[in-house]
Design an enzyme around this catalytic site. Structure first.
Site, short mmCIF file in Angstrom:
data_model
loop_
_atom_site.label_atom_id
_atom_site.label_comp_id
_atom_site.label_asym_id
_atom_site.label_seq_id
_atom_site.Cartn_x
_atom_site.Cartn_y
_atom_site.Cartn_z
N SER A 1 1.18 -29.67 24.93
CA SER A 1 2.53 -30.20 25.15
C SER A 1 3.53 -29.08 24.89
O SER A 1 3.14 -27.97 24.52
CB SER A 1 2.80 -31.36 24.20
OG SER A 1 3.00 -30.85 22.91
N LYS A 2 4.79 -29.42 25.07
CA LYS A 2 5.84 -28.40 24.92
C LYS A 2 5.81 -27.74 23.55
O LYS A 2 6.24 -26.61 23.38
CB LYS A 2 7.21 -29.04 25.14
CG LYS A 2 7.44 -29.37 26.59
CD LYS A 2 8.93 -29.38 26.92
CE LYS A 2 9.17 -29.72 28.37
NZ LYS A 2 9.51 -31.13 28.58
N ARG A 3 5.30 -28.48 22.58
CA ARG A 3 5.21 -27.92 21.22
C ARG A 3 4.42 -26.62 21.21
O ARG A 3 4.58 -25.78 20.34
CB ARG A 3 4.48 -28.90 20.30
CG ARG A 3 5.33 -29.99 19.74
CD ARG A 3 4.59 -30.75 18.66
NE ARG A 3 3.32 -31.31 19.14
CZ ARG A 3 2.14 -31.02 18.65
NH1 ARG A 3 2.02 -30.12 17.70
NH2 ARG A 3 1.06 -31.60 19.14
#
Ligand code: GLU
Length: 471
Positions: free
Chosen positions: A242-244
Site C-alpha cells: 500500500s502507499k505506506r
C-alpha cells in the site's frame, strides 16, 4: 487456426484509482500470456460502480498501460456502455427460472441480517422471495440469482491448484439492483463469455468470487474459462502493498525516472521466474512466459531491487534514447526550456559518460546540468576544500593556457594538464580537482578530460574565471 491462437485474455481494471503496481503486474501477465500464445489481449474497463469510477482514472490507466507498452488488441470496452446486454441476460435467467425478483426492502434485509447474527447464524439472505409464485405489482425489486444450496464447487486454479468451496455458504446473489444497475459478479461473467475469454488471470482477492461466477456460467450452459489467481504483492513488513510502503502508482515511477522496461522486468519477477535469470528483454519474456512458472506464494516488493534493475537498464540503453528520455526531466528541472533546441548528438555524448553512474533519469538529469548550463552551483564543502587561494592561483595560469588551445579534445587536454602539473612540480590532482569542482560543482564526475571536451571550451573558460573572481 491452431489451438493456441484462440487464446483470449483480458485485463479488467475498475477505474477507481490510478494503475498501481499490482494491477500493472496483472495486466503484464495477461499481456505476456496472450503474446506467448499468439492470442488476443482485451482491455475492459469495469466502470459499473459509477460512484467511484471516473474518466480521469480511465485515462490514467490507459496512460500507464501505454507507458509500459502493454499494448492491447481489443478495447477499451466499457461496461457502462453494455447495460442493455446485461439486462437481456438477466431476462433470460428470469424466464428460465434461474433468477427471481426479490422484493425485500434494504431495511428489512438489514434487520434480518442483524437477527441472524444475534442468533449466531450466518447472515446470508434467507431466500424469502425465492419461491414466490406471482410477481408483486408496483413494488420495487432486485433480481437474485439462485445459487445451489448443496454440494461443493471445485476451482482448478492454474496457479493455486484445486480449491474447494462449499455451496451452502453462497447466498442468492443480487445480479440486478432495484435501480436497474447490474452487479459486478454478474457482468464479469457475461462479458467474459461475450468476449470469448479463455483464461482469467487476476489477483487472488477475487478467488472467493470464482465459485459464484462458475454457477452463473453453468446456469447459462456455458463452459467456464480457466482461472489463474495471482498471489498478492506485499510490502517489506509482509502487509499488503500500500502507499505506506512508498509509491504504488505506476506513473509515479515514471516521474521518479524509471524506464518502463525496467519496471516491467521488475514486475514480472514478482511472482514469475525463469531459472535464475533476472534481466530479460521483452522478446525473452514473451518467449519464456508460462503459467507453470508463476509461484504460489506472495511476493515482496523490494524498491532497492527495482532501483538496481533500473540502473542495469540505464547502463545498457542506447545513449540517444536515454538523451531523448531525459529531455522532459530537463524541462521539468528548468535546465532547458520547452521548445529549446538541443543538439541530441552532443547530449548523447554527455549521457554516455553518465550511463554507468545514474540509477534513474532523475539522477541522470541532475548530472547533465553541468554539461548544459552556463554556470553551475558549487557545493560549499567542495569549494572550501578545493578552491583555496593557492588552487585559484593555478587556475588563473591554467585558464590562460586553455584559452589558447585550438584543439579542445580530451586527449589534448590530458596532455596539457600533465605538462602543467609537471612544470610546476605538483600532482595532477592539485589542479584537476579544483577544475572538476569549478566545472561540475562537485568532487565526483566522469573522467575530467572527457567532461571538459563535452562541456566545451567557452563554458569551461567562463566557469573557471567565475570561481577565480568569486575567490
Ligand atoms: N474489476 C476487477 C478489479 O479491478 C477485476 C475483475 C476481474 O479481473 O475479474 O479488481
Amino acid at each position: 487456426m491452431n489451438e493456441s491462437s484462440k487464446i483470449r485474455v483480458r485485463f479488467a481494471p475498475s477505474p477507481t484509482g490510478h494503475l498501481h503496481i499490482g494491477g500493472a503486474r496483472t495486466a503484464l501477465f495477461n499481456y505476456l500470456f496472450a503474446r506467448h500464445h499468439n492470442g488476443t489481449f482485451v482491455l475492459r474497463i469495469e466502470d459499473t460502480d459509477t460512484t467511484r469510477s471516473t474518466e480521469e482514472y480511465i485515462e490514467a490507466i490507459v496512460e500507464g498501460m501505454k507507458w509500459l507498452k502493454l499494448d492491447w488488441d481489443e478495447g477499451p470496452y466499457r461496461q457502462t456502455e453494455r447495460f442493455d446486454i446485461y439486462r437481456s441476460y438477466v431476462e433470460r435467467l428470469l424466464r428460465e427460472g434461474k433468477a427471481y425478483r426479490c422484493y425485500c426492502a434494504p431495511e428489512e434485509l438489514e434487520q434480518r441480517r442483524q437477527e441472524a447474527l444475534a442468533q449466531g447464524k450466518p447472515p446470508k439472505y434467507d431466500g424469502r422471495c425465492r419461491n414466490l409464485t406471482e410477481p408483486l405489482p408496483d413494488k420495487p425489486f432486485a433480481v437474485r440469482f439462485k445459487m445451489p444450496q448443496e454440494g461443493a464447487t471445485v476451482v482448478n486454479d492454474l496457479i493455486k491448484g484445486p480449491i474447494e468451496f462449499d455451496n451452502n455458504v453462497l447466498e442468492d446473489l443480487i445480479i440486478l439492483r432495484s435501480d436497474g444497475a447490474p452487479t459486478y459478479n454478474f457482468v464479469v461473467v457475461v462479458d467474459d463469455i461475450d468476449m470469448k475469454i479463455t483464461h482469467i488471470i487476476r489477483g487472488d482477492d477475487h478467488v472467493n468470487n470464482t465459485p459464484k461466477q462458475i454457477h452463473i456460467y453453468r446456469a447459462f450452459g456455458w463452459e467456464p474459462p480457466q482461472f489463474g489467481h495471482l498471489p498478492m504483492i506485499l510490502g517489506a513488513d509482509k502487509a499488503r502493498l500500500s502507499k505506506r510502503h512508498g509509491a504504488t502508482s505506476v506513473m509515479a515511477y515514471k516521474d521518479m525516472g524509471y524506464l518502463p522496461d525496467a519496471l516491467v522486468n521488475y514486475l514480472v519477477r514478482l511472482g514469475w521466474s525463469y531459472g535464475d535469470q533476472e534481466v530479460f528483454t521483452r522478446d525473452e519474456l514473451i518467449r519464456y512466459f508460462s503459467m507453470e512458472n508463476i509461484g504460489k506464494s506472495a511476493s515482496v516488493f523490494n524498491p532497492e531491487k527495482l532501483l538496481w534493475l533500473n540502473s542495469q537498464y540505464i547502463m545498457k540503453e542506447d545513449a540517444k534514447d536515454l538523451a531523448e528520455a531525459a529531455i522532459p526531466f530537463l524541462i521539468k528541472e528548468g535546465v532547458i526550456t520547452e521548445g529549446q533546441q538541443l543538439d541530441i548528438q552532443w547530449l548523447s555524448k554527455a549521457v554516455n559518460t553518465l550511463k554507468e553512474r545514474s540509477r534513474t533519469l532523475v539522477e541522470l538529469t541532475s548530472a547533465l546540468k553541468y554539461y548544459i548550463m552556463e554556470y553551475v552551483e558549487i557545493d560549499p564543502k567542495a569549494k572550501d576544500k578545493f578552491l583555496k587561494p593557492e588552487n585559484l592561483k593555478y587556475l588563473s595560469e591554467l585558464n590562460e593556457l586553455l584559452s589558447g588551445l585550438s584543439d579542445f579534445t580530451a586527449a589534448e587536454l590530458e596532455r596539457v594538464f600533465h605538462s602543467f602539473a609537471d612544470e610546476r612540480g605538483i600532482k595532477l590532482g592539485a589542479v584537476a580537482q579544483p577544475v572538476r569542482v569549478a566545472i561540475t560543482g562537485g568532487t565526483a564526475s566522469p573522467g575530467l578530460f572527457e567532461v571538459l571536451e563535452i562541456v566545451g571550451k567557452e563554458k569551461v573558460l567562463k566557469r573557471i574565471s567565475k570561481v577565480i573572481s568569486e575567490g
